[in-house]
Design a protein around this motif. Structure first.
Motif, PDB file in Angstrom:
ATOM      1  N   GLY A 255       0.812  -1.210   0.000  1.00 26.73           N
ATOM      2  CA  GLY A 255       0.000   0.000   0.000  1.00 26.73           C
ATOM      3  C   GLY A 255       0.843   1.256   0.000  1.00 26.73           C
ATOM      4  N   LYS A 256       1.864   1.234   0.846  1.00 26.89           N
ATOM      5  CA  LYS A 256       2.748   2.402   0.943  1.00 26.89           C
ATOM      6  C   LYS A 256       3.488   2.665  -0.362  1.00 26.89           C
ATOM      7  CE  LYS A 256       3.701   2.283   5.896  1.00 26.89           C
ATOM      8  NZ  LYS A 256       4.648   1.674   6.842  1.00 26.89           N
ATOM      9  N   VAL A 257       4.048   1.584  -0.907  1.00 22.79           N
ATOM     10  CA  VAL A 257       4.810   1.711  -2.150  1.00 22.79           C
ATOM     11  C   VAL A 257       3.925   2.260  -3.261  1.00 22.79           C
ATOM     12  CG1 VAL A 257       5.989   0.414  -3.980  1.00 22.79           C
ATOM     13  CG2 VAL A 257       6.478  -0.100  -1.571  1.00 22.79           C
ATOM     14  N   LYS A 258       2.714   1.707  -3.353  1.00 17.55           N
ATOM     15  CA  LYS A 258       1.806   2.143  -4.407  1.00 17.55           C
ATOM     16  C   LYS A 258       1.419   3.611  -4.238  1.00 17.55           C
ATOM     17  CE  LYS A 258      -0.561  -1.763  -6.361  1.00 17.55           C
ATOM     18  NZ  LYS A 258      -1.887  -2.346  -6.620  1.00 17.55           N
ATOM     19  N   LYS A 259       1.189   3.973  -2.983  1.00 14.21           N
ATOM     20  CA  LYS A 259       0.794   5.351  -2.708  1.00 14.21           C
ATOM     21  C   LYS A 259       1.905   6.311  -3.142  1.00 14.21           C
ATOM     22  CE  LYS A 259      -2.403   6.420   0.700  1.00 14.21           C
ATOM     23  NZ  LYS A 259      -2.816   6.208   2.096  1.00 14.21           N
TER      24      LYS A 259
END
Length: 425
Positions: free
Chosen positions: A59-63
């Motif tokens: 989630g963090k990476v995608k964000k």
RNA sequence: GGAGAGGUGGGUGAGUGGCUGAAACCAACGGUUUGCUAAACCGUCGUAGGGGGUUAACCUCUACCGAGGGUUCGAAUCCCUCCCUCUCCGCCA
């Protein structure tokens, strides 16, 4: 159901208890499955923690606009391993549960060792004044006198439903109804119970909660179309009132008394002792059920027996109280007293009440807890129940002990205000 | 039996894919204040399983938003099946 932790920590004690009840002890199997299960749970929980962390990272990476493909593949692989483990875990749980559901409750230490009814211990008996075991006058048995006075019609009951479905007529029907009302009123007025009128059909969870299912499944009637079971005793609906609930300590003890018709298939018991009322598929019973704190349950058991005995004293019916030995104890009971009434015609004692302490065995199955005032923790409460009393066998004794030489029945004083008549002739 | 609506912690009720085990309020419990009660303020406030621990306090992980499956890197939130509750109609005691 027994506590898996108890089995884990005291396997020898548990084995001894089960064997004293003449039930197969499958403790070693349980221990093996339990160990495998715990190992798998530990491993799988760790994988789940990893997955949770991983997918949060995704989630963090995608964000942040990055490429998470490699990480996603990795987490997916963990996920596959998890579902593998989970399905194995489901199998293990089902297997373990399947065995645990068939493990009986352990007998209390005060219960005498023994292998059959022969080894039950008579703890006391009570006889009305002037009573004698010898019949000075001939006594007609309950089926004969019932037919003669036209108050019981077993033949037509059979026509309606099959054998074991008694039909009461006229003053017989009134007498039966009077007995039920008398017993309910007596317990309400003198023993501090409150009244329940339960459903007579219950679902499968309720039958499991009190232990009739799965072990005694063949003795239960079943309405398959609706998934409902005619109750074998009011114990089932009344005990299950608090299924999956936590009650406040200040509510305890809870004491209920309730009438119900009782339905039992009595599979495989035709012939022997099945004459008239001795063994029937439908009978009436007033049942007492208690929910209590563990530390007082054995005192409450003694009171429960006394409550049942009071009814017999009021009716002036000779009885004795037996403490069941380990081998005769029922599946769910830790300790049990039977009350038997005397049948002059049969010249034997007939079981008309069974008063048991189940400790937390039923509470565990039915998930009934209470919250302690002192430390706010929840724990399983203890359940007890006893018949107070079953009317059909009681009717046998009643019709025989209150018979006049001319073949009339004197209605016991205590019942007369309920029947409205004092003699059946 | 037909049609529709809905099931979230003790209660009311928010939450439509990512620090949400879950806001807020009420109730409950502990405390401060107070002559007492009330009010106000502060705090606590689910269950189960696993691991660790001086096996007690505690720490940690996991699961659970009616039940069971599924989709997805990730589900209270999307899909399927079942159960239950409510409303209207029909039927009935």
């Amino acid at each position: 159901m027994l506590d898996i932790k108890l089995i884990r920590e005291n396997p020898e004690l548990v084995k001894k208890g089960i064997e004293s009840k003449k039930e197969p002890s499958r403790v070693d199997e349980i221990l093996k499955l339990d160990e495998e299960r715990r190992k798998l749970v530990f491993e799988t929980d760790e994988l789940k923690a990893k997955r949770n962390a991983g997918s949060q990272e995704v989630g963090k990476v995608k964000k942040a606009g990055g490429d998470a493909a490699a990480l996603m593949a990795e987490v997916k692989a963990i996920g596959e391993k998890i579902s593998e483990n989970d399905s194995r875990l489901r199998e293990l749980d089902a297997e373990l549960d399947g065995i645990l559901m068939y493990i009986p409750n352990l007998p209390h230490q005060s219960v005498p060792l023994g292998s059959s009814a022969e080894d039950n211990v008579e703890v006391r008996r009570w006889l009305p004044e002037g009573f004698s075991f010898e019949n000075t006058e001939p006594v007609l048995d309950h089926t004969t006198i019932g037919k003669k006075l036209n108050i019981l019609d077993f033949e037509r009951g059979t026509k309606l439903s099959g054998s074991g479905f008694p039909l009461y007529k006229g003053k017989g029907a009134t007498l039966e109804r009077a007995l039920i009302n008398f017993m309910l009123d007596y317990h309400l007025a003198n023993h501090g119970y409150s009244e329940i009128f339960p459903p007579f059909l219950v679902n499968r969870d309720s039958m499991k909660g009190t232990g009739q299912i799965p072990k005694m499944e063949d003795d239960m009637y079943a309405i398959e179309k609706d998934g409902l079971y005619p109750i074998p005793t009011a114990e089932v609906p009344i005990t299950n009132i608090y299924r999956d609930e936590i009650v406040a300590e200040k509510e305890l003890p809870i004491k209920y008394v309730g009438y119900s018709a009782c339905f039992r298939r009595e599979a495989g018991s035709y012939g022997k002792e099945s004459k008239g009322f001795l063994r029937v598929h439908q009978f009436n019973k007033v049942e007492m059920v208690k929910f209590v704190k563990p530390e007082i349950s054995y005192d409450e058991l003694e009171k429960l027996v006394n409550d049942a005995e009071d009814i017999l004293k009021e009716l002036q019916i000779p009885y004795r109280v037996l403490m069941l030995c380990t081998g005769d104890l029922s599946f769910s009971a830790a300790k049990c007293y039977d009350i038997e009434a005397w049948s002059p015609a049969e010249q034997k004692w007939l079981e008309i009440s069974s008063c048991s302490n189940f400790e937390n065995f039923q509470a565990r199955r039915a998930n009934i807890k209470y919250r302690r005032e002192d430390n706010k923790k929840t724990e399983f409460l203890h359940t007890l129940n006893g018949s107070g009393l079953a009317t059909s066998r009681l009717m046998v004794s009643l019709l025989e002990t209150n018979q006049t030489p001319e073949g009339k029945i004197i209605v016991p004083k205590a019942l007369q205000k309920y029947t409205g008549f004092s003699i059946i002739d």
